[in-house]
Design a protein around this motif. Structure first.
Motif, PDB file in Angstrom:
ATOM      1  N   LEU A  10      -3.749 -17.546  10.655  1.00 12.64           N
ATOM      2  CA  LEU A  10      -3.153 -16.206  10.616  1.00 12.64           C
ATOM      3  C   LEU A  10      -3.111 -15.647  12.028  1.00 12.64           C
ATOM      4  O   LEU A  10      -3.733 -16.180  12.950  1.00 12.64           O
ATOM      5  CB  LEU A  10      -3.931 -15.282   9.675  1.00 12.64           C
ATOM      6  CG  LEU A  10      -5.415 -15.003   9.944  1.00 12.64           C
ATOM      7  CD1 LEU A  10      -5.611 -13.904  11.002  1.00 12.64           C
ATOM      8  CD2 LEU A  10      -6.118 -14.582   8.664  1.00 12.64           C
ATOM      9  N   TYR A  65      -2.114 -10.831   4.361  1.00 16.60           N
ATOM     10  CA  TYR A  65      -2.359 -12.218   3.952  1.00 16.60           C
ATOM     11  C   TYR A  65      -3.182 -12.182   2.672  1.00 16.60           C
ATOM     12  O   TYR A  65      -4.062 -11.326   2.518  1.00 16.60           O
ATOM     13  CB  TYR A  65      -3.135 -12.988   5.021  1.00 16.60           C
ATOM     14  CG  TYR A  65      -2.392 -13.207   6.316  1.00 16.60           C
ATOM     15  CD1 TYR A  65      -1.678 -14.386   6.546  1.00 16.60           C
ATOM     16  CD2 TYR A  65      -2.412 -12.231   7.317  1.00 16.60           C
ATOM     17  CE1 TYR A  65      -1.000 -14.590   7.737  1.00 16.60           C
ATOM     18  CE2 TYR A  65      -1.732 -12.425   8.512  1.00 16.60           C
ATOM     19  CZ  TYR A  65      -1.025 -13.611   8.713  1.00 16.60           C
ATOM     20  OH  TYR A  65      -0.351 -13.807   9.894  1.00 16.60           O
ATOM     21  N   LEU A  75      -6.197  -8.240   4.768  1.00 11.67           N
ATOM     22  CA  LEU A  75      -6.601  -9.479   4.104  1.00 11.67           C
ATOM     23  C   LEU A  75      -6.960  -9.134   2.675  1.00 11.67           C
ATOM     24  O   LEU A  75      -7.895  -8.357   2.433  1.00 11.67           O
ATOM     25  CB  LEU A  75      -7.812 -10.111   4.792  1.00 11.67           C
ATOM     26  CG  LEU A  75      -7.634 -10.766   6.155  1.00 11.67           C
ATOM     27  CD1 LEU A  75      -8.953 -11.403   6.590  1.00 11.67           C
ATOM     28  CD2 LEU A  75      -6.539 -11.797   6.129  1.00 11.67           C
ATOM     29  N   GLU A  90       1.646 -14.721   2.476  1.00 15.72           N
ATOM     30  CA  GLU A  90       1.680 -13.774   3.579  1.00 15.72           C
ATOM     31  C   GLU A  90       3.038 -13.088   3.611  1.00 15.72           C
ATOM     32  O   GLU A  90       3.997 -13.571   3.019  1.00 15.72           O
ATOM     33  CB  GLU A  90       1.419 -14.468   4.919  1.00 15.72           C
ATOM     34  CG  GLU A  90       2.457 -15.506   5.303  1.00 15.72           C
ATOM     35  CD  GLU A  90       2.146 -16.181   6.629  1.00 15.72           C
ATOM     36  OE1 GLU A  90       2.474 -15.575   7.683  1.00 15.72           O
ATOM     37  OE2 GLU A  90       1.560 -17.271   6.604  1.00 15.72           O
ATOM     38  N   VAL A 107      -5.222 -19.412   2.895  1.00 20.19           N
ATOM     39  CA  VAL A 107      -4.141 -18.427   2.846  1.00 20.19           C
ATOM     40  C   VAL A 107      -3.084 -18.956   1.884  1.00 20.19           C
ATOM     41  O   VAL A 107      -2.518 -20.025   2.104  1.00 20.19           O
ATOM     42  CB  VAL A 107      -3.519 -18.198   4.235  1.00 20.19           C
ATOM     43  CG1 VAL A 107      -2.288 -17.281   4.130  1.00 20.19           C
ATOM     44  CG2 VAL A 107      -4.538 -17.584   5.195  1.00 20.19           C
TER      45      VAL A 107
END
Length: 240
Positions: free
Chosen positions: A22, A211, A32, A221, A218
């Motif tokens: 990220l 994200y 997040l 996003e 992840v």
């Protein structure tokens, strides 16, 4: 400004992060999102270079801040040299010290007394409740006031990049909104912010991008607007 590239980390033999990639650009608020155990806090702890057991040990990948490799840096250097700090989950203020003493401790590595004085007045203008309680033991503050103090303490360290872990936890809706409005103001004044937040509604309302983490990876996003309109995000985090 901040880049994580294929970051792997573990607590002993237990993997916590499985290739996190990220970035956070200067002047952004980035959120997040994810359920408990998704790796959000582990990501923040890894960025701050906290040692195990507080943070997982890096096993692979890179952490860079404005082109500088942070992987081998000491936590105090991340704050004093690179200007980045963490407001941890649970606040972790010094309850036996006064509000003013907590704020003073955050300036230990600074060498700019005039700017410290300016910042001292600034945090009290951002959080007027703290000004009324500056000589009060921090452990006697309400939960919302303690969260304000945790953010104010971070500002007193003279940083330009703040990581926040669950700043809305335990706050009443009105205080939660007040906290995020302060974060928005700080961002408009130039502060870059990376925020872990389970309340996706308010996080996506104030963030520029986000994200989504699941089990240390992840999985999604996009812009805050894109994530807020995503069906999966709505079902999982927005109660749709």
């Amino acid at each position: 400004m901040l880049v994580l590239d294929n970051l792997h980390a573990s607590y002993g033999n237990v993997a916590a992060l499985h290739g996190i990639t990220l970035n956070v650009q200067e002047g952004e608020i980035v959120a997040l999102l994810g359920a408990n155990g998704a790796g959000k806090t582990s990501t923040l702890m890894s960025i701050m270079r906290l040692a195990p057991p507080d943070a997982p040990k890096l096993t692979q990948g890179k952490i860079s801040f404005q082109g500088n490799d942070l992987a081998t840096e000491q936590p105090h250097k991340v704050v004093s040299h690179y200007g980045m700090t963490l407001v941890p989950e649970g606040r972790r203020i010094f309850g036996n010290l006064t509000v003013a003493e907590n704020l003073k401790l955050a300036t230990y590595s600074r060498k700019d007394p005039a700017k410290i004085k300016t910042d001292y007045h600034r945090v009290f203008s951002l959080f007027p409740r703290l000004s009324d309680r500056k000589h009060q033991a921090s452990g006697t503050l309400s939960g919302g006031e303690q969260q304000m103090l945790a953010v104010a303490r971070a500002l007193m360290s003279g940083v330009r990049f703040i990581l926040l872990d669950e700043p809305s936890m335990g706050l009443a809706p009105l205080l939660m909104k007040e906290m995020f409005q302060v974060l928005k103001q700080l961002n408009e004044e130039g502060m870059t912010i990376l925020i872990v937040e389970q309340n996706a509604h308010i996080a996506l309302q104030y963030a520029h991008r986000g994200y989504v983490l699941e089990t240390g990876k992840v999985v999604m996003e996009g812009s805050a607007k894109e994530l807020a309109q995503n069906n999966q995000i709505q079902k999982a985090y927005l109660g749709a």
